[in-house]
Design a protein around this motif. Structure first.
Motif, mmCIF file in Angstrom:
data_model
loop_
_atom_site.group_PDB
_atom_site.id
_atom_site.type_symbol
_atom_site.label_atom_id
_atom_site.label_comp_id
_atom_site.label_asym_id
_atom_site.label_seq_id
_atom_site.Cartn_x
_atom_site.Cartn_y
_atom_site.Cartn_z
ATOM 1 N N GLU A 1 0.836 -1.200 0.000
ATOM 2 C CA GLU A 1 0.000 0.000 0.000
ATOM 3 C C GLU A 1 0.871 1.251 0.000
ATOM 4 O OE1 GLU A 1 -2.555 1.543 -0.888
ATOM 5 O OE2 GLU A 1 -4.109 0.822 0.500
ATOM 6 N N TYR A 2 0.267 2.378 -0.388
ATOM 7 C CA TYR A 2 0.938 3.671 -0.257
ATOM 8 C C TYR A 2 1.122 4.008 1.219
ATOM 9 C CZ TYR A 2 -4.041 5.046 0.041
ATOM 10 O OH TYR A 2 -5.368 5.124 0.367
ATOM 11 N N ASN A 3 1.990 4.963 1.480
ATOM 12 C CA ASN A 3 2.236 5.456 2.840
ATOM 13 C C ASN A 3 1.224 6.560 3.130
ATOM 14 O OD1 ASN A 3 3.177 6.554 5.225
ATOM 15 N ND2 ASN A 3 5.139 7.223 4.395
ATOM 16 N N PHE A 4 0.173 6.220 3.851
ATOM 17 C CA PHE A 4 -0.899 7.202 4.052
ATOM 18 C C PHE A 4 -0.419 8.419 4.835
ATOM 19 C CE2 PHE A 4 -1.415 4.390 7.736
ATOM 20 C CZ PHE A 4 -1.656 5.271 8.778
ATOM 21 N N ARG A 5 0.492 8.228 5.793
ATOM 22 C CA ARG A 5 1.003 9.370 6.546
ATOM 23 C C ARG A 5 1.845 10.261 5.655
ATOM 24 N NH1 ARG A 5 -0.954 12.484 9.527
ATOM 25 N NH2 ARG A 5 -1.913 10.682 10.541
ATOM 26 N N GLY A 6 2.529 9.657 4.682
ATOM 27 C CA GLY A 6 3.323 10.414 3.729
ATOM 28 C C GLY A 6 2.491 11.232 2.764
ATOM 29 N N LEU A 7 1.177 11.024 2.753
ATOM 30 C CA LEU A 7 0.258 11.846 1.965
ATOM 31 C C LEU A 7 -0.504 12.834 2.845
ATOM 32 C CD1 LEU A 7 -1.244 9.135 -0.425
ATOM 33 C CD2 LEU A 7 0.529 10.824 -0.953
ATOM 34 N N LEU A 8 -0.878 12.394 4.032
ATOM 35 C CA LEU A 8 -1.654 13.272 4.910
ATOM 36 C C LEU A 8 -0.822 14.434 5.444
ATOM 37 C CD1 LEU A 8 -3.737 10.642 6.913
ATOM 38 C CD2 LEU A 8 -4.554 12.160 5.097
ATOM 39 N N ASP A 9 0.432 14.186 5.781
ATOM 40 C CA ASP A 9 1.279 15.274 6.294
ATOM 41 C C ASP A 9 1.450 16.391 5.260
ATOM 42 O OD1 ASP A 9 1.491 14.005 8.700
ATOM 43 O OD2 ASP A 9 3.514 13.224 8.366
ATOM 44 N N PRO A 10 1.768 16.075 3.991
ATOM 45 C CA PRO A 10 1.850 17.142 2.986
ATOM 46 C C PRO A 10 0.523 17.858 2.759
ATOM 47 C CG PRO A 10 2.995 15.203 2.202
ATOM 48 C CD PRO A 10 2.258 14.794 3.439
ATOM 49 N N LEU A 11 -0.582 17.108 2.842
ATOM 50 C CA LEU A 11 -1.889 17.762 2.681
ATOM 51 C C LEU A 11 -2.073 18.824 3.754
ATOM 52 C CD1 LEU A 11 -4.759 17.861 1.341
ATOM 53 C CD2 LEU A 11 -5.468 16.282 3.154
ATOM 54 N N GLN A 12 -1.802 18.489 4.992
ATOM 55 C CA GLN A 12 -1.997 19.419 6.092
ATOM 56 C C GLN A 12 -1.079 20.637 5.972
ATOM 57 O OE1 GLN A 12 -1.407 17.715 9.990
ATOM 58 N NE2 GLN A 12 -2.751 19.225 10.951
ATOM 59 N N LYS A 13 0.159 20.425 5.500
ATOM 60 C CA LYS A 13 1.136 21.509 5.397
ATOM 61 C C LYS A 13 0.916 22.366 4.153
ATOM 62 C CE LYS A 13 4.698 18.930 7.895
ATOM 63 N NZ LYS A 13 5.982 18.197 7.775
ATOM 64 N N GLN A 14 0.678 21.728 3.007
ATOM 65 C CA GLN A 14 0.579 22.447 1.739
ATOM 66 C C GLN A 14 -0.815 22.994 1.466
ATOM 67 O OE1 GLN A 14 3.401 19.058 -0.279
ATOM 68 N NE2 GLN A 14 2.189 20.286 -1.683
ATOM 69 N N PHE A 15 -1.833 22.311 1.975
ATOM 70 C CA PHE A 15 -3.221 22.695 1.681
ATOM 71 C C PHE A 15 -4.042 22.735 2.970
ATOM 72 C CE2 PHE A 15 -1.399 20.273 -1.843
ATOM 73 C CZ PHE A 15 -1.489 21.184 -2.887
#
Length: 230
Positions: free
Chosen positions: A81-95
């Motif tokens: 699977e993808y790294n869900f934390r590796g997607l959620l952290d950028p979402l919170q910071k960038q958007f």
């Protein structure tokens, strides 16, 4: 025609420090699935799984239910699977304007994951820490091609193949075969139930979807609590 059944892992440990571990219910879901296969007279001649703990635990539970302890479990890390934390952290910071925090953990997770996946698919989130969206899809399709290959160590062809993986890879493979849009792939990813089965039939001409998200092993009054998404 040969067939390949994609199995999403059993319920993992949502909210725990280590998500990559089946819950007690997740273990039971896998055994129930194996028992149903046995009752139906279904005997796989190949099992391929991702390298995550929850994949191996699910495969072992299915094998336990089947009563086939000697069957070989082949590992393909491309099915991870993808790294869900590796997607959620950028979402919170960038958007940050897209980030939801209502205090309802699962509701917030699925909302935020849907947003993060959308940005990942367009490249606005470049990576989950390991893969771009394109490289994620490429490695999954390559691992799937291996699982469906006609040859293995025995040199024999396979007719009944089980692939134990996660929701993201299953959605990617559905998109690959059915030519789904990013939006439909994203929605599909979050709808795949634990230990559900998605079956493709295939030959030299290609793949045909036979069934999707089948949880008939859980569709009983005394197992209604066991229908889960995490």
């Amino acid at each position: 025609m040969a067939e390949v059944v994609l199995i999403r892992h059993g319920q993992a440990s949502f909210g725990a420090a280590n998500y990559d571990q089946l819950s007690d219910l997740g273990q039971q879901q896998a055994v129930w699935l194996g028992e149903q296969f046995k009752q139906m007279g279904y005997q796989p001649d190949r099992i391929v799984m991702g390298s995550m703990v929850r994949h191996r635990q699910t495969a072992q539970g299915v094998v336990q239910g089947l009563g086939q302890p000697a069957i070989n479990l082949e590992v393909q890390a491309g099915l991870n699977e993808y790294n869900f934390r590796g997607l959620l952290d950028p979402l919170q910071k960038q958007f940050p304007h897209q980030w939801q925090d209502t205090g309802e953990a699962k509701k917030d997770y699925y909302f935020n994951m849907r947003q993060a996946l959308a940005y990942w698919m367009t490249g606005e989130i470049a990576s989950d820490g390991e893969d771009s969206w394109a490289s994620f899809c490429q490695r999954i399709v390559a691992a799937f091609d291996f699982a469906c290959s006609a040859q293995a160590e025995t040199g024999q062809g396979f007719k009944k193949i089980l692939v134990v993986t996660s929701g993201g890879p299953i959605a990617v493979l559905l998109a690959h075969v059915l030519q789904l849009s990013h939006a439909n792939t994203r929605q599909t990813t979050l709808q795949i139930k634990n230990t559900s089965c998605t079956k493709f039939l295939f030959n030299h001409q290609g793949f045909t979807l036979d069934s999707y998200n089948d949880i008939s092993h859980l569709q009983r009054a005394d197992r209604a609590h066991a229908i889960t998404f995490s």
